[in-house]
Write a protein that holds these residues in place. Structure first.
Motif, PDB file in Angstrom:
ATOM      1  N   ASP A 145      -0.198   3.148  15.033  1.00  0.00           N
ATOM      2  CA  ASP A 145      -1.460   3.588  14.443  1.00  0.00           C
ATOM      3  C   ASP A 145      -1.954   2.481  13.503  1.00  0.00           C
ATOM      4  N   PRO A 146      -3.230   2.529  13.078  1.00  0.00           N
ATOM      5  CA  PRO A 146      -3.777   1.464  12.230  1.00  0.00           C
ATOM      6  C   PRO A 146      -2.989   1.209  10.941  1.00  0.00           C
ATOM      7  N   ARG A 151       0.545  -2.353   7.842  1.00  0.00           N
ATOM      8  CA  ARG A 151       1.823  -2.590   7.155  1.00  0.00           C
ATOM      9  C   ARG A 151       2.563  -3.775   7.793  1.00  0.00           C
ATOM     10  N   LYS A 152       2.542  -3.837   9.121  1.00  0.00           N
ATOM     11  CA  LYS A 152       3.181  -4.966   9.807  1.00  0.00           C
ATOM     12  C   LYS A 152       2.474  -6.267   9.447  1.00  0.00           C
ATOM     13  N   ARG A 182      -9.369   2.731   2.770  1.00  0.00           N
ATOM     14  CA  ARG A 182      -8.630   3.995   2.572  1.00  0.00           C
ATOM     15  C   ARG A 182      -7.132   3.802   2.836  1.00  0.00           C
ATOM     16  N   ILE A 183      -6.804   3.040   3.879  1.00  0.00           N
ATOM     17  CA  ILE A 183      -5.395   2.765   4.192  1.00  0.00           C
ATOM     18  C   ILE A 183      -4.744   2.015   3.034  1.00  0.00           C
ATOM     19  N   ARG A 184      -5.419   0.999   2.525  1.00  0.00           N
ATOM     20  CA  ARG A 184      -4.879   0.199   1.414  1.00  0.00           C
ATOM     21  C   ARG A 184      -4.677   1.079   0.179  1.00  0.00           C
ATOM     22  N   LYS A 185      -5.647   1.957  -0.094  1.00  0.00           N
ATOM     23  CA  LYS A 185      -5.548   2.856  -1.254  1.00  0.00           C
ATOM     24  C   LYS A 185      -4.349   3.793  -1.097  1.00  0.00           C
ATOM     25  N   ARG A 186      -4.172   4.348   0.108  1.00  0.00           N
ATOM     26  CA  ARG A 186      -3.057   5.261   0.377  1.00  0.00           C
ATOM     27  C   ARG A 186      -1.716   4.544   0.187  1.00  0.00           C
ATOM     28  N   ILE A 187      -1.592   3.317   0.674  1.00  0.00           N
ATOM     29  CA  ILE A 187      -0.356   2.545   0.527  1.00  0.00           C
ATOM     30  C   ILE A 187      -0.079   2.255  -0.946  1.00  0.00           C
TER      31      ILE A 187
END
Length: 195
Positions: A145-146, A151-152, A182-187
């Protein structure tokens, strides 16, 4: 050119004669930020070695760029699907920074294979590395998934986050820039919770 000699030495032994052959067959080229190593729809005329800079591989689908790879210093670069058969490429390769490369033509590469003591072996090792990376990237695109892809990306290329625009990273991950935010914020939130 010392960087190129060193990179080749990591693959195969290089004699003084081999260095002379490499020096004769490779030429230095400079690409300004935004310039194309390979414009879409043209034949890839060179294989190269990046001594300075950063390049992006992408394909244009319905007017939208889809980034599928980045290469930086001390890496070999080409679009082998166009370079080897000398046919037009659907993909493009563009400089994301002012870049310096040592390039060799298709004919020059054939000479290199013949004239270097371990030329054929060197070519095989480089192609194998490119093939393995391409398979890994393709598998990731279809199976991850994105968020996992992002992360990779940050694990595999921690130094590139500051050098590549969020737009291009989002394209590589397979999302719009807003979704990447949003992904960066969640991480980041997950890291804060763990601390």
């Amino acid at each position: 050119m010392q960087q190129l000699f060193q990179a080749i030495r990591q693959l195969v032994p290089v004699s003084e004669h081999d260095e002379q052959v490499i020096g004769r067959l490779f030429t230095q080229k400079h690409y300004k930020k935004g310039a194309f190593f390979l414009p879409e729809g043209t034949v890839c005329r060179y294989a190269g070695f990046i001594s300075k800079g950063l390049m992006r591989f992408y394909i244009n689908i319905d007017g939208e760029d889809k980034t599928y790879g980045f290469l930086q210093e001390n890496q070999f670069i080409s679009n082998y699907g166009s370079f080897v058969p000398q046919i037009p490429s659907a993909q493009a390769i563009q400089a994301l920074e002012d870049s310096e490369l040592y390039v060799i033509t298709y004919t020059g590469l054939q000479q290199l294979y013949q004239e270097l003591t371990h030329g054929e072996r060197m070519g095989r090792i480089i192609i194998e590395q490119v093939f393995i990376q391409a398979l890994s990237d393709l598998n990731s695109f279809y199976t991850d998934d994105p968020e996992t892809r992002y992360r990779k990306f940050i694990t595999d290329h921690p130094d590139l986050q500051q050098r590549i625009s969020q737009y291009h990273i989002a394209s590589f991950v397979g999302v719009k820039p807003q979704s990447l935010s949003r992904i960066r914020k969640r991480i980041l939130e997950q890291r804060v919770k763990r601390s």
